[in-house]
Motif scaffolding. Structure first.
Motif, short mmCIF file in Angstrom:
data_model
loop_
_atom_site.label_atom_id
_atom_site.label_comp_id
_atom_site.label_asym_id
_atom_site.label_seq_id
_atom_site.Cartn_x
_atom_site.Cartn_y
_atom_site.Cartn_z
N GLU A 196 1.02 -1.08 0.58
CA GLU A 196 0.36 -0.39 -0.63
C GLU A 196 0.93 1.40 -0.22
OE1 GLU A 196 -1.07 -1.81 3.50
OE2 GLU A 196 -1.11 -3.34 1.49
N LEU A 197 1.98 0.94 0.57
CA LEU A 197 2.98 2.33 0.99
C LEU A 197 3.34 2.72 -0.18
CD1 LEU A 197 3.36 3.64 3.87
CD2 LEU A 197 6.14 2.41 3.72
N ARG A 198 3.63 1.52 -1.16
CA ARG A 198 4.31 1.99 -2.66
C ARG A 198 3.61 2.73 -3.41
NH1 ARG A 198 8.65 -2.28 -4.48
NH2 ARG A 198 8.83 -3.13 -2.18
N GLU A 199 2.40 1.80 -3.46
CA GLU A 199 0.87 2.18 -4.35
C GLU A 199 0.67 3.94 -3.73
OE1 GLU A 199 -0.84 0.23 -7.03
OE2 GLU A 199 0.72 -1.00 -6.77
N ALA A 200 0.74 4.17 -2.40
CA ALA A 200 0.63 4.92 -2.35
C ALA A 200 0.76 6.72 -2.68
CB ALA A 200 0.22 5.25 -0.63
N ALA A 201 2.92 5.84 -3.06
CA ALA A 201 3.41 6.87 -3.66
C ALA A 201 3.53 7.01 -5.03
CB ALA A 201 5.11 6.80 -3.10
N ARG A 202 2.74 5.93 -5.46
CA ARG A 202 2.76 6.35 -6.53
C ARG A 202 2.09 6.88 -7.28
NH1 ARG A 202 4.53 0.48 -7.43
NH2 ARG A 202 6.70 0.69 -8.18
N ILE A 203 0.49 7.28 -6.60
CA ILE A 203 -0.25 7.62 -7.32
C ILE A 203 -0.06 9.08 -6.70
CG2 ILE A 203 -3.23 8.00 -5.84
CD1 ILE A 203 -2.93 5.35 -5.45
N THR A 207 8.39 9.81 -8.80
CA THR A 207 8.88 8.97 -9.34
C THR A 207 8.93 7.63 -8.85
OG1 THR A 207 10.52 9.96 -9.26
CG2 THR A 207 9.50 10.97 -11.17
N GLU A 208 10.02 6.71 -9.66
CA GLU A 208 11.08 5.35 -9.26
C GLU A 208 11.83 6.03 -7.88
OE1 GLU A 208 10.06 2.10 -9.28
OE2 GLU A 208 8.50 3.14 -9.69
N TRP A 209 13.02 7.06 -8.87
CA TRP A 209 12.91 7.67 -7.75
C TRP A 209 13.31 7.96 -6.28
CZ3 TRP A 209 17.94 6.82 -5.80
CH2 TRP A 209 18.90 8.25 -5.27
N LYS A 210 12.43 8.88 -6.69
CA LYS A 210 12.14 9.71 -5.32
C LYS A 210 11.09 8.41 -4.51
CE LYS A 210 10.76 13.66 -6.39
NZ LYS A 210 10.39 15.16 -6.75
N LEU A 211 10.61 7.43 -4.49
CA LEU A 211 9.65 6.11 -4.48
C LEU A 211 11.00 5.89 -3.58
CD1 LEU A 211 7.15 4.38 -3.77
CD2 LEU A 211 8.40 2.53 -5.98
N TYR A 212 12.33 5.62 -4.04
CA TYR A 212 13.03 4.74 -3.57
C TYR A 212 13.72 5.52 -2.49
CZ TYR A 212 12.88 0.29 -5.39
OH TYR A 212 13.33 -1.04 -6.51
N ARG A 213 14.14 6.92 -2.35
CA ARG A 213 15.07 7.88 -1.93
C ARG A 213 13.45 7.86 -0.72
NH1 ARG A 213 16.63 10.71 0.76
NH2 ARG A 213 17.28 12.51 0.65
N HIS A 214 12.61 8.31 -0.52
CA HIS A 214 11.91 8.60 0.82
C HIS A 214 11.23 7.17 1.23
CE1 HIS A 214 12.80 12.78 -0.32
NE2 HIS A 214 12.53 12.76 -1.74
N ILE A 216 11.53 3.76 0.41
CA ILE A 216 11.57 1.90 -0.16
C ILE A 216 13.55 2.61 1.22
CG2 ILE A 216 13.28 0.83 -0.85
CD1 ILE A 216 10.53 0.30 -2.10
N PHE A 217 14.36 3.56 0.58
CA PHE A 217 15.28 3.55 1.60
C PHE A 217 15.52 3.46 3.22
CE2 PHE A 217 18.01 4.87 -2.19
CZ PHE A 217 18.34 3.36 -2.80
N PRO A 218 14.49 4.65 3.92
CA PRO A 218 14.74 4.91 4.70
C PRO A 218 13.77 3.86 5.35
CG PRO A 218 13.08 7.03 3.70
CD PRO A 218 13.30 5.21 2.75
N GLN A 219 12.93 2.47 4.72
CA GLN A 219 12.07 1.26 5.83
C GLN A 219 13.48 0.33 5.52
OE1 GLN A 219 8.95 0.55 5.52
NE2 GLN A 219 8.42 2.11 6.42
N LEU A 220 14.45 0.72 4.94
CA LEU A 220 15.16 -0.54 4.34
C LEU A 220 16.39 -0.34 5.61
CD1 LEU A 220 15.39 -1.19 0.96
CD2 LEU A 220 15.11 -3.04 2.43
N SER A 221 16.42 0.99 6.26
CA SER A 221 17.58 1.66 7.17
C SER A 221 17.56 0.41 8.30
CB SER A 221 17.43 2.86 7.93
OG SER A 221 16.40 3.13 8.30
N PRO A 222 17.10 -0.80 9.18
CA PRO A 222 16.60 -1.19 10.02
C PRO A 222 17.39 -1.89 9.77
CG PRO A 222 14.80 -0.23 9.86
CD PRO A 222 15.01 0.20 8.62
N VAL A 223 17.42 -2.83 8.34
CA VAL A 223 17.61 -4.09 8.10
C VAL A 223 19.20 -3.91 7.83
CG1 VAL A 223 17.97 -5.90 6.01
CG2 VAL A 223 15.25 -4.52 7.13
N MET A 224 19.44 -2.98 6.75
CA MET A 224 20.75 -1.96 6.52
C MET A 224 22.13 -1.92 7.94
SD MET A 224 22.32 -0.35 4.31
CE MET A 224 23.93 1.36 4.66
N LEU A 225 21.28 -1.88 8.82
CA LEU A 225 22.04 -1.28 10.17
C LEU A 225 22.53 -3.10 10.60
CD1 LEU A 225 23.35 0.15 12.65
CD2 LEU A 225 21.07 -0.41 13.61
#
Lengths: 301, 297
Positions: A196-203, A207-214, A216-225
């Motif tokens: 839903e989060l991605r859909e919301a962002a797309r709606i 852009t793809e890049w902004k989707l990742y930037r704002h 996907i990446f923040p959501q991945l940061s705990p995993v990255m840590l």
């Protein structure tokens, strides 16, 4: 009060064996190790004379040990960078369901199941900078030869036989072995992001890049840590891979504190070995304690 | 496999329904081709060392030379395998005796610990958990010197008995972590219901928790099995070629100046077969469990 104890009591009792074992084998031994590192026990003969931090100051002044710390730094940077780049790239490609996804995932993950000792057998060969003279002139070996034959001869190098950067060559098999694990962590992270989060962002016209930037990446940061902590502390402890690739234990080129500790132990220099152990512990603690603190805080929220 | 094709068909049909412009379809096709090209490229890279390992293990002595690393054997020989097998066989037996009980015992203890820490909490449980967890991250070099002393003071013989003790003890933190995260997903109501029925801590474990623990056990057993099988650090400090596990035997076979390359490559394969089988058969569950664990983080 008594009633409460009745509720907690059995739990504490069940946990007691582990608490005792961890208390003795982790905490008591850390203290004991620190005590040994403050003595002058430099030979097999027991000796308990207190010398303060002399072993530490001597070690830190020793060019061999300084070099091993340099090597550890390079190793950790290349190991971390490599596994994060490949792990993320693979997870990113495999994130969308695809045919044969399971196959690719298994192939990327399989090196993790192999011991460093076993993989070291072949990597010692691949990273060999030997020039064997065969009929037909000087021939390069291993990866150098492969690079040569696919037209990348410029990338040939002397791998781990270089005192300054040789340790980076040791990181190559380490990256090979653990990128798949980091991929699995990132895949878990990707799957944890609600659609839903991605859909919301797309709606909203992201852009793809902004989707990742704002998003996907923040959501991945705990995993990255988690990945940074796991790989980082593995790198600080790395021992068997170096022993498997470089047979000479006393080599200067790719010495790290973990292997130097072994050399000191073999030479019965227990005080120095213990001091190196404590230094490693401090390095790991710098990374791990904030992480443990952060996760236990995050859980409370 | 069948669901994958169904999904694909659905995707195709919906694409047609949308009548989206050909340009977009084209771009998607290029993307997909690029994606598979990349995936296959990386498969080749990842498998290269395995290829060298495999072909070299079948080479004769003169043929097994680093300069010929990438070529197929001139003649396929099995001498390396025979030599590796006779060298490694005794240590393989010892490794099985070491790894199976240590994985089972630490998994079982970890399961009990995880259960208490997730569902039977007491004041300070969080601190205790963090303290146990720290044991997972310590570099074992930081305890090794007094540890050798302690193990010999306890009268545990060198070799497999020492290693059994050490793998169980130092496996406890990660087993506890995985089970605690796993049990955290179990609804509290299940435990409460059992408590209401008057079941104590052990009865609740036996009747409610243990029966649903299979996924946790799979992850922990795979983890413990692989890390004990592949351990070299403890083995180097607490055993010798005579009484040590397969990693030690392999390092002797492959070390030294006059190495028999075919035999050491065959030995590396032999030593890796058990963990490889575990990954191939159970890797799916491992990744699944890893995911549930790490997402909770």
């Amino acid at each position: 009060m008594l009633k409460r104890a009745k509720i907690w009591g059995p739990g504490v009792l069940l946990l007691a064996p582990t608490m005792i074992l961890v208390g003795v084998f982790v905490y008591w031994l850390i203290i004991e190790n620190f005590r040994v590192s403050l003595t002058n026990q430099h030979t097999a003969k027991p000796s308990n004379k207190y010398v303060g931090f002399e072993n530490y100051t001597n070690l830190l002044a020793d060019p061999n040990f300084q070099h091993s710390l340099w090597n550890l730094l390079i190793l950790t940077i290349v190991f971390l960078g490599g596994t994060l780049i490949f792990g993320f790239l693979w997870a990113w490609i495999l994130e969308q369901p695809a045919k044969g996804e399971g196959f690719f995932r298994s192939v990327y993950l399989f090196p993790m199941s192999v011991s460093f000792i076993a993989s070291g057998v072949v990597w010692r060969w691949l990273l060999s900078s030997l020039q064997t003279s065969q009929p037909g002139g000087e021939r390069t070996t291993g990866l150098n030869r492969l690079l040569d034959s696919v037209g990348l001869g410029a990338f040939q190098n002397d791998w781990w036989s270089n005192p300054t950067w040789g340790i980076a060559a040791i990181a190559v098999p380490a990256v090979w072995q653990l990128s798949g694990y980091v991929m699995a962590l990132f895949l878990a992270g990707f799957r944890g992001i609600p659609d839903e989060l991605r859909e919301a962002a797309r709606i909203d016209g992201c852009t793809e890049w902004k989707l990742y930037r704002h998003v996907i990446f923040p959501q991945l940061s705990p995993v990255m840590l988690s990945a940074v902590i796991i790989i980082g502390h593995m790198s600080l402890k790395l021992f068997d891979l170096i022993r498997a690739i470089v047979p000479d234990a006393n080599t200067y080129d790719v010495q790290v504190p973990a292997t130097m500790m072994w050399v000191k132990y073999i030479g019965s220099d227990y005080a120095d070995a213990a001091a190196i152990g404590t230094i490693l512990l401090v390095l790991v603690a710098f990374v791990v304690i904030p992480y443990l603190w952060y996760t236990s805080r995050a859980e409370k929220r | 496999m069948s669901t994958a094709t169904v999904n694909n068909k659905n995707r195709l049909r919906s694409a047609q329904d949308m009548k989206s412009d050909a340009k977009r379809n084209n771009k998607r096709r290029i993307n997909r081709t690029l994606k598979y090209a990349l995936l296959i490229f990386f498969v080749i890279i990842v498998l290269l060392p395995a290829y060298v390992l495999f072909i070299t293990s079948f080479k004769g002595t003169a043929d097994a030379d680093p300069s010929r690393a990438w070529y197929l054997p001139q003649t396929w020989e099995t001498g390396g395998w025979a030599k590796a097998w006779t060298t490694l066989a005794p240590s393989l037996g010892r490794t099985v005796i070491l790894v199976v009980p240590s994985a089972l015992i630490s998994a079982f203890l970890g399961s009990i610990n995880g259960y208490v820490l997730a569902k039977w909490r007491f004041p300070g449980a969080n601190i205790v958990f963090t303290l146990i967890l720290f044991g997972m991250f310590i570099p074992y070099q930081a305890v090794m010197i007094p540890l050798t002393q302690l193990v010999s003071d306890l009268g545990v013989p060198q070799g497999i008995p020492s290693l059994l003790l050490l793998h169980i003890v130092y496996g406890l933190p990660i087993c506890t972590l995985i089970f605690r995260n796993y049990y955290a997903t179990v609804p509290d109501e299940l435990i409460e219901a059992a408590r209401m029925d008057g079941a104590g801590i052990l009865r609740t474990y036996g009747s409610v928790i243990f029966p649903i623990s299979a996924p946790g056990f799979v992850v922990v057993l795979i983890w413990q099995f692989t890390s004990a099988w592949n351990d070299y650090l403890f083995a180097a400090f607490f055993s010798s070629g005579r009484n040590g596990p397969v990693t030690i035997a392999l390092s002797f076979l492959a070390g030294g100046q006059l190495t028999d390359y075919a035999a050491s490559m065959a030995g590396a394969l032999i030593a890796s077969v058990p963990t490889l089988i575990v990954y191939i058969l159970l890797g799916k569950y491992f990744v699944g469990g890893l995911m549930s664990g790490s997402v909770k983080g």
